[in-house]
Enzyme design. Structure first.
Site, mmCIF file in Angstrom:
data_model
loop_
_atom_site.group_PDB
_atom_site.id
_atom_site.type_symbol
_atom_site.label_atom_id
_atom_site.label_comp_id
_atom_site.label_asym_id
_atom_site.label_seq_id
_atom_site.Cartn_x
_atom_site.Cartn_y
_atom_site.Cartn_z
ATOM 1 N N ASN A 180 0.831 -1.193 0.000
ATOM 2 C CA ASN A 180 0.000 0.000 0.000
ATOM 3 C C ASN A 180 0.879 1.262 0.000
ATOM 4 O O ASN A 180 1.055 1.891 -1.036
ATOM 5 C CB ASN A 180 -0.952 -0.053 1.205
ATOM 6 C CG ASN A 180 -2.003 1.030 1.163
ATOM 7 O OD1 ASN A 180 -1.851 2.021 0.459
ATOM 8 N ND2 ASN A 180 -3.072 0.859 1.909
ATOM 9 N N ASP A 181 1.489 1.581 1.145
ATOM 10 C CA ASP A 181 2.275 2.828 1.214
ATOM 11 C C ASP A 181 3.391 2.874 0.176
ATOM 12 O O ASP A 181 3.672 3.933 -0.391
ATOM 13 C CB ASP A 181 2.923 2.983 2.599
ATOM 14 C CG ASP A 181 1.894 3.132 3.696
ATOM 15 O OD1 ASP A 181 0.727 3.421 3.367
ATOM 16 O OD2 ASP A 181 2.255 2.943 4.870
ATOM 17 N N VAL A 182 4.033 1.728 -0.070
ATOM 18 C CA VAL A 182 5.222 1.748 -0.938
ATOM 19 C C VAL A 182 4.858 1.939 -2.417
ATOM 20 O O VAL A 182 5.738 2.073 -3.257
ATOM 21 C CB VAL A 182 6.089 0.469 -0.759
ATOM 22 C CG1 VAL A 182 6.588 0.345 0.668
ATOM 23 C CG2 VAL A 182 5.354 -0.775 -1.197
#
Ligand code: NAP
Length: 477
Positions: free
Chosen positions: A403-405
């Protein structure tokens, strides 16, 4: 005889130190990591055997029993621990290292004072540092363990004047340390019959015990306000601290290696998240939910769902597929399933690669370790810099629990909390399929525009189940 023994010990220590250094070097690449671990373990065995030759060893039995208990526990935990529970195991082991450093230092103080041996400023300083840093590392690591194991709440625990209170405890530790060193200083001609020696001793030991307690408190207070996800960085910092405090020559070498590599790892992790070490330690990242911001930005966006069957077709007709694993792959334990799917695709002539982000997952090298466990060939793993230029020519990117990456806000939105964090540019690929259970957030707690992108299809469900269904659909495609 004694000289011979001395030189055997010294040369064994050199051999062990060299093995540690080469072992560490090999740990830097997945293909050599296993042999690096083995080299370092051989080095440790040599160092232990050489230390046992030392004349100061009083009882071999205690050591043998300790080694046996330690070995049994090490083998048991090494074999049974879940991949996702690795960070808390490291925290626990690190805590034990801290406790040992503190106890060895206090024991050395008690031995010197009981026997009336001289204690110079250097020795007293080393005892103070060992006790303080060891105790901070011990309780800090135990709190980190509690947060990661979810015994304690993972959110940062904050209260008013927290930094001031912590600063005062730190000040008390420093003042007490100075008292210990100054009152033991000059005890060269220590005599148990001498009144001034005795009162200096009473002051020093009183101060050392209070320092021990204050440092234990400081460790806990220091880590409580830090969010659960930042624990790997905290553990790495505490780990590097314990490195610098131990006495014996071999421990100094091992300690410097631990300290230096822990410091480098801390810096690398912070850089990969585009956050300063100070922000990790004092930023209380994740304390305030970003739910409002998330729902506001989600308004008016459309989420396009897909099915395992359609995913299988998209993959089967692609020429190039890049798989992007993230924390969700670890949670779902989907590493074997993803590798099986990749193998099936390759047998159909699809070119499959894996894109590895340096802070994907919850610990450094998390994805490399998981994929290595599933026997994914190392040459299929591409690092961020290698793969980012290839996305525009990639037919399908399969995001598995990341998600964040892969959040484009980190690249494009200066108001985003993760702005500046290097990401995998998956939004530049031709098609994107995201496997996750819901529209839930990742570690940073923020929404991800990638999931609303017109090229993106969401395949909701547990990653392992979804991959199994895609694999089945692929067989009948
Ligand atoms: P992430 O941003 O934490 O997102 C993981 C996603 O996996 C979640 O959105 C979750 O969504 C999904 N998920 C969870 N369980 C799943 C399951 N069983 N099946 C399918 N999906 C599942 O992960 P990431 O992209 O790997 O990023 C890592 C983050 O951790 C970064 O922010 C990094 O800075 C931080 N961090 C990393 C390290 C490190 O050393 N690697 C250290 C500290 C912090 P659903 O709930 O909707 O399924």
């Amino acid at each position: 005889m004694l000289d011979l023994r001395g030189s055997v010990i010294a040369s064994s220590y050199i051999v062990a130190a060299v093995l540690f250094i080469f072992g560490l070097k090999q740990l830097s690449s997945p293909s050599t990591a296993r042999s690096g671990n083995r080299l370092a373990a051989i080095g440790m065995a040599i160092a232990l055997a050489a230390t046992l030759l030392d004349r100061q060893i009083v009882s071999f039995w205690t050591i043998a029993i300790g080694t046996l208990i330690g070995a049994v526990m090490g083998v048991y935990f090494g074999r049974t621990v879940q991949m996702t529970a690795m960070p808390q195991m490291v925290a626990l082991f690190n805590g034990m290292g801290g406790a040992t450093a503190a106890l060895v230092s206090v024991a050395e103080f008690l031995r010197l004072t009981r026997t009336g041996e001289s204690m110079g400023a250097g020795e007293a300083t080393s005892i103070v540092l060992g006790t303080a840093i060891g105790a901070v590392s011990f309780t800090g690591s135990i709190i980190a363990f509690g947060k990661l194991q979810e015994i304690l709440p993972g959110k940062p625990l904050q209260f008013p004047l927290q930094r001031l209170v912590n600063g005062l405890i730190l000040l008390a530790v420093i003042v007490l340390g100075v008292i210990v060193v100054s009152s033991t200083n000059g005890m060269f001609a220590f005599s148990l019959a001498d009144q001034s020696s005795l009162s200096a001793l009473a002051t020093a030991s009183g101060a050392l015990w209070i320092l021990f307690g204050a440092a234990l408190l400081l460790g806990a207070m220091f880590v409580l306000p830090i969010g659960g996800g930042d624990m790997p960085v905290v553990i790495s910092i505490l780990n590097s601290l314990t490195g610098f405090v131990l006495h014996n020559q071999m421990l100094v070498v091992a300690g410097v290696l631990v300290g230096a590599s822990g410091t480098l790892l801390t810096l690398l992790m912070s850089t990969a998240m585009n956050r300063s070490v100070a922000n990790v330690l004092f930023g209380a990242f994740g304390a305030t939910g970003n739910d409002l911001a998330a729902s506001a930005s989600a308004v008016g966006h459309t989420v396009r769902q897909t099915t395992p069957e359609d995913t299988a077709i998209a993959l089967a007709y692609a020429r190039s597929v890049v798989i992007v694993p993230g924390y969700g792959l670890a949670v779902a334990e989907a590493q074997h399933t993803v590798r099986e799917l990749a193998t099936d695709l390759e047998s159909r002539g699809v070119n499959v690669k894996y894109a590895i982000h340096p802070v994907a997952g919850r610990m450094p090298g998390h994805m490399n370790v998981l994929l290595a466990e599933a026997n994914v060939p190392y040459d299929q793993l591409l690092e961020m810099d290698q793969v980012n230029g290839q996305f525009p020519q990639t037919d399908v990117v399969l995001v598995v629990g990341a998600n964040d990456v892969v959040n484009p806000a980190a690249r494009d939105d200066p108001s985003s909390p993760i702005y500046g964090m290097p990401i995998l540019d998956v939004d530049r690929a031709r098609n994107i399929i995201v496997l996750k259970r819901s529209m839930g957030h990742g570690f940073a707690g923020i929404d991800n525009a990638l999931f609303y992108h017109e090229k993106t299809r969401m395949l909701f469900g547990d990653a392992r189940q979804s991959l199994t269904q895609v694999g089945q659909a692929l067989k009948s495609a």
